[in-house]
Design a protein around this motif. Sequence first.
Motif, mmCIF file in Angstrom:
data_model
loop_
_atom_site.group_PDB
_atom_site.id
_atom_site.type_symbol
_atom_site.label_atom_id
_atom_site.label_comp_id
_atom_site.label_asym_id
_atom_site.label_seq_id
_atom_site.Cartn_x
_atom_site.Cartn_y
_atom_site.Cartn_z
ATOM 1 N N HIS B 238 -0.511 -7.115 -3.178
ATOM 2 C CA HIS B 238 0.126 -7.575 -1.937
ATOM 3 C C HIS B 238 -0.021 -9.070 -1.700
ATOM 4 N N THR B 241 3.064 -11.319 -1.616
ATOM 5 C CA THR B 241 4.022 -11.458 -0.512
ATOM 6 C C THR B 241 3.438 -12.276 0.636
ATOM 7 N N LYS B 242 2.311 -12.915 0.397
ATOM 8 C CA LYS B 242 1.669 -13.634 1.500
ATOM 9 C C LYS B 242 2.019 -15.120 1.536
ATOM 10 N N ASP B 271 4.988 1.195 -5.727
ATOM 11 C CA ASP B 271 5.600 0.494 -4.593
ATOM 12 C C ASP B 271 5.032 -0.909 -4.426
ATOM 13 N N SER B 275 6.982 -4.471 -4.825
ATOM 14 C CA SER B 275 7.077 -5.519 -3.803
ATOM 15 C C SER B 275 6.661 -6.872 -4.371
ATOM 16 N N ASN B 278 9.239 -9.592 -5.625
ATOM 17 C CA ASN B 278 9.904 -10.569 -4.748
ATOM 18 C C ASN B 278 9.229 -11.928 -4.768
ATOM 19 N N GLU B 308 17.840 -1.269 -9.328
ATOM 20 C CA GLU B 308 18.254 -1.947 -8.091
ATOM 21 C C GLU B 308 17.786 -3.401 -8.066
ATOM 22 N N ASN B 309 16.543 -3.599 -8.486
ATOM 23 C CA ASN B 309 15.952 -4.941 -8.427
ATOM 24 C C ASN B 309 16.327 -5.833 -9.617
#
Lengths: 448, 984
Positions: B238, B241-242, B271, B275, B278, B308-309
């Motif tokens: 994660h 995404t920061k 998942d 993420s 991105n 999709e990505n």
Amino acid sequence: MASETLSYKYNSQSSITSSKGKENLLLSKFNEVEKGNSPCFFWGKLNNPYELSRCLITLSNTVQSSFNLSPFQLALLKDPIVTAGNNQIRFEGFSHCAGVYARVDVLENGQDGEFIENGTTNVDFNTPLISELGKIKKNDDLILSVGEKEVGFHKEGDSFIERKVPLPSKWIKGLTTVQHYFSESDYAQTLNRIQALQLFKTIPSGKVKTDYFLIKRGNKYLFSPLKSNTAVCIGGIHRLKLLQPLIPLINEMKIYPQKDMQSVTFILCFNDLNFVFSISRDFWRGFSGEGAALESLIEDLPENLIKAFDNYSYTNQTFNPTLMSLEEGIDVSKIDKLATKLSAMGLLGFDLENNGFFYRRLPFKLDRIMALNPRLKGAEKLLLENKVVITLKNDNDIEAKVEGSGVQHYVIIKGDTQKCTCTWFSKNQGERGDCKHILAVKKKAKDN
Amino acid sequence: MLTQQIEAIVEREEDIIPLLKSLTPTQKRELVPFLKTLRTRIFERYDIHEKTKWGVSYSSKPLHSQAKMDIVDKACYVCFNKTDTKKAFFQVSKLSVSDDYLENIIPWYKPKWFGDFINDEMSWDLTYEKLMDLYQKDLFEPSQALILARLPNAIVESSWKNNVNKSIYKPEVLLKHKDTLEQHIWLLFEEVSGINNYYNYLHLDNYKGGNDIWIDTFINLTETQKLDRNRVLIATLHTSTKGFNKTLSGWFFDLLLKLNPSIDEVLSLQDAFFSALNSPHSKVVNTVLKYFKVAASQKKFKHTVFIENASILLNSETKSVVTSTLMILDKIAKIHKSSQNEVCKKAAEGLINVDEKIQVRAAKLIEKYGKPKDDELTNDIGMYADNLFHNSKEILKDFLISKTEHEAEIEEPEIIEPTDVLDESNAIESYKTLDELIFFVSQAIDNNEVYHIDLLLNYVPKLNVLLDQSNVAKLEPIFKRSLDLALSYDWNSQIGNLEHEAAYYINDFAEILMKRFPVELASFKKKKQSKIQKLKEDKFYSKHHKENLKVIEQQSIPDYIYQIHHALFIQSKSFIQKNSTLDLLSKPTHAPCWIHPTTLINRIVAFEKQNETIMLYDFQIAISRLPFNFIPKEIADQIELISDFELKQIFKYHFNLTELKDVKLKQPELWIQSVLIKNKTNELDYFQNKLSTNLKKEIGTYTWDCKLRDHFYLEYDYPSKKQIKKKIVKKELKLHDFDTKKKDSDSLIDNLKGIFKFNKNTVKIKSIYSFMYFKKQKYYTTIQPHDDIKFLYLSPNNPSMLLSQVVHYNLKESTFWDESSKKNMINLLKGLYNIWNRPDYSEGAYLFLATGLLCSDKISRELAAEIWIKANYEGTLDNNFLGSFIGRLEAGEYAPLKRFTDLLTSNLFNISKTHNAFLFQLLNAAIKEMGDTPIRGSKKLLEIFLELKRSSNVSDIDKLTKDKLNKWHTVNSVKPVIKKLLDI
């Protein structure tokens, strides 16, 4: 000005929660000038969750980016603004340097929900939210709520989130100027996805100081550093990199340069969703410093007009002066460029695709907006100190002497052309709005 | 009486604590004003001026002892409120956390602001351990920011022993407090911290890991189950995404790599992995793809989400990301038959890539799984058809059959901007009225247009005659600005040195007018005098300002080349003094620098009528600004209007109405420009022989080569304590016979020959070229950006001499020494683009263009490419000549060949069919001149050459090029391409 602060007060944090297979996006809202009673503007389903979430991430990236400021100032994050009403939802924001404007427009068919109340508001964009947005997939059900739907969801006295930031005066000024530039922009071309991808591959790496120009060669579009009079001019082209992750997802891209190439706007079109992205003339020049809207502000609008206007209009509705004057019984025909004036005051936004103004009152106090233009203030000061002497005035011509710092400036206004001997005018030749001397002469001539 | 007591304690340096303990809050408040004055007094310092052998040194020392100061500090600490404390102390938290205060004051008095200052000031004295102790004792609550700032340092303890700093690895600190592992450590994953650049450089006695110490710590903590591995994995993913920067994000993904999640973990945390895709940082994306490459072959892998990505991934600027994505798509297609169609459609998006390898990989994927009958797919592929390389086309031929219309031609571009030489659209507006002239002169020092200086020289004399008592004051603002500019030392990136020169010139104009209109300009005069007075009193500028106030005739110039404009300024000033309103001959009529021939003749006639002497440089510039090959119909008649016989002859010769050999060259300096501009070998030879002169430099032709050269420099060697001569090898371009100072002495035979010639010795003809030199300082160029382009426009028809100078001084190597040289390059290329209108420029111009295509600045390369493109539309470029220069430069490995091949694929390839043919010619000539062994990057060059050969079947490879290819044929890396090229 430096001591003035704006406090964002949110009842809760914006967040995404999953329930019953649906992703619920709650945007916590706050407005300095609360109008109406409902805590929630919109509640409903958004139809293109994948694209929309990417657009919102890009908007957030834009808001977090700065092309001319130090990292310290970067920390003072500003929140985007959401406007909901007339079956449309718009999210808008500025980069810190106020040189990049981004807006996500969810069009009429892009949502399936309820507009509980019309309005414009600041919304809380926090890191966990952005991180959650990144996980939204194509077939997810995304429910958006601008403000909380259920009153009392949070009990009174509950802690709320408050962030104090120095008054984002650059933002407010930029937000008004950019609408003005939009109204002066013309459609130039449409690129399909492949052309847009090819075009974006030609953005040079690193921070670019030279101007670039959008040219077409064969059926390919590209950015070239060579000045060409017919091509769209883009200063600080590296700013466009913010758009790069969206380009592979678009249907098409439309380009609207401002008539004097003072800004360029790119509209990325998705299904029922547009991402409007506008950059100023150069990366070190924010929209906020441009004087495009200054002229519109020199004439005071009658207070009752603004009040009537506030009562009459509802959010996102196209602005129609004739209809308004009929319904409100105010003769607005005498005020030329009314729309421009209202947009300069932060009361109207401009929609390039429909080529018209729409009602969107910025969620900031009106007097803040009015107090922000130094050149306008400068002009008023000149008048107050009686430093403007009109030496000639007839139908079309005005000549005047204005006292500057240590010298007398010479100002002439002949029809549409106006000139001054000051440094600002000599350097910019009117491209960045009038200098304070010309503004002062104009105001004096009008008042007389 | 308290005050006296305190003073006495301070004086005697006694313990103040008992007294402070006894104070009531009111007493404390009342003591504040006294303490403030006391503090100022006790903390006073005195200046010391010491004479040392290096000069006077300035320093200061405290007036009172440290002990006294400490006592006062304690008193203030106990009595002051928050605001006063903030004002008085530099870092009060240092005292707050000192052992002395913690033992002696805090137990009985803890100020309200105690914790606030510790959190705000983040003193370095406060280690994580210490802050946790204070927290434990309930003395304050550490802020998140403070924890984030101190936690990274927590695991290493440093101390000074015997003047040596000892550092020890102490991970057990993390286990001491419950909060550390339960809360604090997770903050590192949420907010920016310095964890990524910690302790890589430290020598730790008890740690020999050699890796990043924090990464190892995390691994240990998870292995010993002190931290939940799954939670660490998720938190690490994660972080992408920061909004962390590249290095910090990279650090966390190094941690991920070290944690090395198993396939099962990757699948269960998909998942979070998705993420991370991105992230704007390629390292993050690449790491995720590394795990996906393994996971993709598992059924549980969410392949639809990946597809999709894929669009965003396939458009990544990082090649490895695109390649990995295609590999994963391949795996997905293999396992999930139902997704094959979707995979192929995504793979088609990879065809947009201009890298042949990637394109071919995408093409192969489509060929493997795609159905040629699927209309949607063939349509998608068709959209990329004109972007496809020959090889990709071959692979995809089944998919492209029905789409021949796409394949057909590269569309010929619509907009070709021809060089407007004398067009309505680029005619320069002329100003006549007083207002027009005032507002023009007001902006002339702003560099708004490249020709404004030229115009200024003409318009000031015209404005001069229109001025009277009623209007002269309108010039005050520009006079003031010019004065400010002339006396300012601030750097302004928008203008060059010529604008400064213009300011001196306007100052002179102001002086002339102040004499003529003393009353009207009295206020300006007063202001000028007061400004000068201020400068006189200034410590630093008192000497300099005198220089800058000199009249233009006495102003010094930064370099030889400025002499030309300097002469024009002086000429124009003489016009003002004479009240003459003649146009200088060199005033351009069309942007950026051209002059209409008729206008020039009219100006000469006007000069003759007023009996005004023509200035040589003005005339020479004017001649060079006549557009090449533009001959007005009535030119013969117009020439007849000129009285001077020789001038008449020059124009006749210039416009092809007479031959050079038929005229008498009385004043060669008037002829030189026409001869140079017409650039006919026989005429140039005739001119040089006839006048015993040598125009090599004026033409800009030098012998040059590019090769490895040894350079020697001195370096201090510490062991031997001596300067040692060291050698470095540079790949360098050198123009031989460049140095003007070292003139070859004339040989005896030359001297004898001279006797029978027109002149006895070799004659140097006086011309603007005599000044087209600039001496380069060691590390910077003396041509200021913005002036460069104005120098180029002094001789737009023969720019080679100036450009050779630039090559010699700025482009010896393909990288730039400084920003100014880079700016010079960009400006000159932009300038050259505007004037390039003939193929027969001499070597200097072509060499400059070739270096432009190869230099390290991307913008310059793109500009050079634009010149190539435009000149080839208009047929004004000799591709063989340019190509051979590129080849000769690359023979000496002037620049990495990749730079050039990248430019070829991104900017020069596939502009149009014609351009491809020209490009083939260019490469043909380049390869011919390259070395006998292919340099790195040659393979790509040959691949492009092959692609060009295939796209235009008619192009034959030159014999000499073939010979070169045959020589290269022995090298394995290029062998296959050469085989195809030579059809072996």
